[in-house]
Design a protein around this motif. Sequence first.
Motif, PDB file in Angstrom:
ATOM      1  N   LYS A 324       0.843  -1.199   0.000  1.00  0.00           N
ATOM      2  CA  LYS A 324       0.000   0.000   0.000  1.00  0.00           C
ATOM      3  C   LYS A 324       0.877   1.247   0.000  1.00  0.00           C
ATOM      4  O   LYS A 324       1.837   1.333   0.778  1.00  0.00           O
ATOM      5  N   LYS A 356      -6.306  -0.257  -5.612  1.00  0.00           N
ATOM      6  CA  LYS A 356      -5.725  -1.604  -5.739  1.00  0.00           C
ATOM      7  C   LYS A 356      -6.491  -2.397  -6.792  1.00  0.00           C
ATOM      8  O   LYS A 356      -7.654  -2.102  -7.095  1.00  0.00           O
ATOM      9  N   TYR A 400      -1.142  -2.823  -5.628  1.00  0.00           N
ATOM     10  CA  TYR A 400      -1.565  -1.476  -5.231  1.00  0.00           C
ATOM     11  C   TYR A 400      -1.013  -0.450  -6.222  1.00  0.00           C
ATOM     12  O   TYR A 400      -0.048  -0.727  -6.937  1.00  0.00           O
TER      13      TYR A 400
END
Length: 411
Positions: A324, A356, A400
Amino acid sequence: MSQINKLKILNDPIYGFITIPNTLIYDLIQHSYFQRLRRISQMGLTYLVYPGAHHTRFHHALGCMHLMQKAIQTLRFKSVEISEAEENALLIAILLHDIGHGPFSHAMEHSILEEVHHEQVSLWFMEQLNTEFGGALALAIQVFKGEYHRKFMLQLISSQLDMDRMDYLKRDSFYSGVAEGNVNSERLIQMLNVQNDVLVIEEKAIYSVEKFLMARRLMYWQAYLHKTSVIAEITLTHILKRAKELTQSGTVLKCSEPLQFFMQHKISKEQFDANTLQTFSYLDDFDVMSAIKNWQFHYDFVLSSLSKMILNRDLLKIQMTEHKPSKSSLTLYKNKFILKYKTTSAETDYFVFKGKIKNQAYNQESEPIRILKKDGSIEDVVQASDQLSLKALSKPVTKYFICFPKELIEA
């Protein structure tokens, strides 16, 4: 009385000649609801990556019907009883399975209709056509809804090895030029069978099934989830989101009446009536692109900038990451953007954001692909296969990303 020959033969670049089997199916294809699919792109904005990917849902629906004809032929040869009425129901259900798609297919799935899935709209179209055709689609609707007692029929239409997937992988591979997506649909169909009322595939075709699942995985990473396709589709949804915001705050935007209607109203499943369905049937890719061509000149900075990005293929930068993105990296780009363009925080969110994507070629929790072994037993393809790669294909892979304007890198 009309003298039109309704038993037409169509030339398809994938399969060669496709035969329209009867007058009912000819009349369904001729209906304005189905003809609209000529104006709905099969792969959304993927043509911005692969220039040849301009084929439509119309191509795909006819291809699916053709494969269903082959599947019925194969199953009958293997002594699976399928009546003429059941055959017709299967052909109609697969022909119309995507009739509810909105402009640019999946790219705008929840932009035009925020709370209604395209499969539900397909069902409403089928029910409307059933009324117009005096109940001739009743059995097809029953099969499509999974309410028919012969379970394998729904699996031919909607499962992890159905006619829909077999066609779109082969067709999308052909038009995009992504050779890895090409599947041997003929071999797979020849190996189909029915055991205990469920669809199975004979063990000798297990390598073809493995190739099919691998092709699906590769098509998702190389085409459907290609980073440029992803950012193009997000930009398209952001354009509609901004247009709706402006419209609902009183700004009049130049666009077609059907598009105007859906920008002014948030339609829930309960509110979707016959008039809404008719209005939706007038909506296609051309409404959206025509509107975007107008909106590039609008005074609103967000709407104008996003519209130009799509028209000129001058898209935001998208960085893919295994983890992330940090909040600080996002904040850094947001602050740079606000400083450069004097936008509000809400406006900046259209240009700097994270997200994502997920790819899972085979879902073991869904209806399995069943392998019929030589001893008559049935096994899930993952257990039946000697390839460790299949176990890996059944695990979801998440990536991501962070998006921002390219010029912020230098800023």
